[in-house]
Design an enzyme around this catalytic site. Sequence first.
Site, PDB file in Angstrom:
ATOM      1  N   GLU A 122      -6.912   4.714   7.558  1.00 41.85           N
ATOM      2  CA  GLU A 122      -6.683   6.143   7.271  1.00 41.85           C
ATOM      3  C   GLU A 122      -7.893   6.743   6.564  1.00 41.85           C
ATOM      4  O   GLU A 122      -8.214   7.916   6.755  1.00 41.85           O
ATOM      5  CB  GLU A 122      -5.394   6.306   6.448  1.00 41.85           C
ATOM      6  CG  GLU A 122      -4.163   6.067   7.332  1.00 41.85           C
ATOM      7  CD  GLU A 122      -2.925   5.572   6.619  1.00 41.85           C
ATOM      8  OE1 GLU A 122      -2.860   5.631   5.378  1.00 41.85           O
ATOM      9  OE2 GLU A 122      -2.003   5.097   7.324  1.00 41.85           O
ATOM     10  N   ASN A 148       0.874  -1.174   0.000  1.00 42.56           N
ATOM     11  CA  ASN A 148       0.000   0.000   0.000  1.00 42.56           C
ATOM     12  C   ASN A 148       0.908   1.219   0.000  1.00 42.56           C
ATOM     13  O   ASN A 148       1.481   1.566   1.029  1.00 42.56           O
ATOM     14  CB  ASN A 148      -0.897  -0.023   1.258  1.00 42.56           C
ATOM     15  CG  ASN A 148      -1.662   1.275   1.432  1.00 42.56           C
ATOM     16  OD1 ASN A 148      -1.783   2.064   0.490  1.00 42.56           O
ATOM     17  ND2 ASN A 148      -2.182   1.496   2.631  1.00 42.56           N
ATOM     18  N   HIS A 154      -9.514   1.157   4.589  1.00 39.39           N
ATOM     19  CA  HIS A 154      -8.240   1.345   5.300  1.00 39.39           C
ATOM     20  C   HIS A 154      -8.482   2.307   6.469  1.00 39.39           C
ATOM     21  O   HIS A 154      -9.273   3.248   6.359  1.00 39.39           O
ATOM     22  CB  HIS A 154      -7.182   1.906   4.346  1.00 39.39           C
ATOM     23  CG  HIS A 154      -5.812   1.904   4.943  1.00 39.39           C
ATOM     24  ND1 HIS A 154      -5.400   2.862   5.838  1.00 39.39           N
ATOM     25  CD2 HIS A 154      -4.779   1.039   4.803  1.00 39.39           C
ATOM     26  CE1 HIS A 154      -4.155   2.591   6.211  1.00 39.39           C
ATOM     27  NE2 HIS A 154      -3.762   1.488   5.601  1.00 39.39           N
ATOM     28  N   GLY A 206       2.234   2.119  10.715  1.00 38.77           N
ATOM     29  CA  GLY A 206       3.196   3.210  10.590  1.00 38.77           C
ATOM     30  C   GLY A 206       3.849   3.610  11.902  1.00 38.77           C
ATOM     31  O   GLY A 206       4.482   4.658  11.985  1.00 38.77           O
ATOM     32  N   GLU A 245      -5.703  -5.034  10.304  1.00 41.07           N
ATOM     33  CA  GLU A 245      -4.688  -4.011  10.521  1.00 41.07           C
ATOM     34  C   GLU A 245      -4.983  -3.258  11.820  1.00 41.07           C
ATOM     35  O   GLU A 245      -5.777  -2.303  11.817  1.00 41.07           O
ATOM     36  CB  GLU A 245      -4.697  -3.010   9.358  1.00 41.07           C
ATOM     37  CG  GLU A 245      -4.357  -3.629   8.024  1.00 41.07           C
ATOM     38  CD  GLU A 245      -3.729  -2.588   7.102  1.00 41.07           C
ATOM     39  OE1 GLU A 245      -2.607  -2.836   6.654  1.00 41.07           O
ATOM     40  OE2 GLU A 245      -4.330  -1.539   6.870  1.00 41.07           O
ATOM     41  N   LYS A 262       0.192   4.236  -0.239  1.00 37.61           N
ATOM     42  CA  LYS A 262      -0.425   5.455   0.318  1.00 37.61           C
ATOM     43  C   LYS A 262      -0.169   6.622  -0.642  1.00 37.61           C
ATOM     44  O   LYS A 262      -0.081   6.399  -1.844  1.00 37.61           O
ATOM     45  CB  LYS A 262       0.093   5.741   1.724  1.00 37.61           C
ATOM     46  CG  LYS A 262       0.050   4.495   2.607  1.00 37.61           C
ATOM     47  CD  LYS A 262       0.216   4.801   4.050  1.00 37.61           C
ATOM     48  CE  LYS A 262       0.324   3.499   4.827  1.00 37.61           C
ATOM     49  NZ  LYS A 262       0.074   3.663   6.244  1.00 37.61           N
ATOM     50  N   SER A 318       3.137  -2.340  10.376  1.00 36.81           N
ATOM     51  CA  SER A 318       4.598  -2.363  10.592  1.00 36.81           C
ATOM     52  C   SER A 318       5.216  -3.725  10.305  1.00 36.81           C
ATOM     53  O   SER A 318       6.132  -4.162  11.012  1.00 36.81           O
ATOM     54  CB  SER A 318       4.939  -1.886  12.010  1.00 36.81           C
ATOM     55  OG  SER A 318       4.480  -0.563  12.198  1.00 36.81           O
TER      56      SER A 318
HETATM   57  C1  PEP Z   1      -0.851   0.115   5.950  1.00 38.74           C
HETATM   58  O1  PEP Z   1      -0.920   1.321   5.793  1.00 38.74           O
HETATM   59  O2  PEP Z   1      -1.708  -0.631   5.451  1.00 38.74           O
HETATM   60  C2  PEP Z   1       0.257  -0.408   6.743  1.00 38.74           C
HETATM   61  C3  PEP Z   1       0.204  -1.634   7.168  1.00 38.74           C
HETATM   62  O3  PEP Z   1       1.291   0.461   6.983  1.00 38.74           O
HETATM   63  P1  PEP Z   1       2.695   0.106   7.697  1.00 38.74           P
HETATM   64  O4  PEP Z   1       3.187  -1.182   7.097  1.00 38.74           O
HETATM   65  O5  PEP Z   1       3.580   1.267   7.378  1.00 38.74           O
HETATM   66  O6  PEP Z   1       2.405  -0.031   9.147  1.00 38.74           O
END
Ligand code: PEP
Length: 248
Positions: A96, A9, A94, A172, A166, A11, A211
């Site tokens: 976000e 992803n 997601h 992040g 998630e 972003k 992460s």
């Molecule tokens: C994401 O945004 O779906 C995600 C898992 O981000 P990160 O791997 O940076 O935590």
Amino acid sequence: MRRKLVIGNWKMNGSRAANSVLLSGIVAGFKSGKADAAVCVPAPYLAQCEAELAETPVAWGGQDVSAYAAGAYTGEVAASMLLDFGSKFAIVGHSERRAYHGENNELVAQKALAAVNAGLVPVVCVGETLQQREAGKTAVTVCLQLQAVLDVLDTAALEKIVLAYEPVWAIGTGKTATPAMAQEVHALLRKQVAERNAAAAAGMQILYGGSMKPENAKDLLAQPDIDGGLIGGAALKAEDFLGIIEAA
Ligand code: PEP
């Protein structure tokens, strides 16, 4: 046997030049063994993915999709438009989008439905905030998020979606759910799908996101109900993204 799936992803990151370096690095190092790979990119770069990935085993898609098919919805991108550029996937729900764009469970469900109806695979994201986890509300939160989607999809459509767990507090932040914590939620989600369609649940790819990096991917991906990863930060470096695919 479920195949592993690792989706990047991106972003709101990238440029034509940087994407080209990243995509060619991924393609050069990707060995399609036990895992499939895809990148979900900002909509303006779908054409670039189509041009650079079309003859490769790496798939691509969008990071969101409109619940509507077409019309006066300024700024929205329809499922048919993602498909027009060869997309396979669309991330929906997601955290976000939920946090910064006010997307609720019902809208996320409508987006998943629009994706399935058009022939895209929605990657439906669910996850709890730190506050919800600390209040012992992880299960109820993710189950409500999933239930909204189960309520609008017919039984057969459940075979055409991917789920992603998630935990919001892990996205992040560098904090990862332990393999046991993630496994517990993945198993719960699979059980909930099984109540509607046991075969779909058995075949459903449920990805972990939060992460994930080459260093922690192996232990997470060794869990019986973790079928891959949805990767943010580590998907922006070919070496790290490939390291996670290799761990799968
Ligand atoms: C994401 O945004 O779906 C995600 C898992 O981000 P990160 O791997 O940076 O935590």
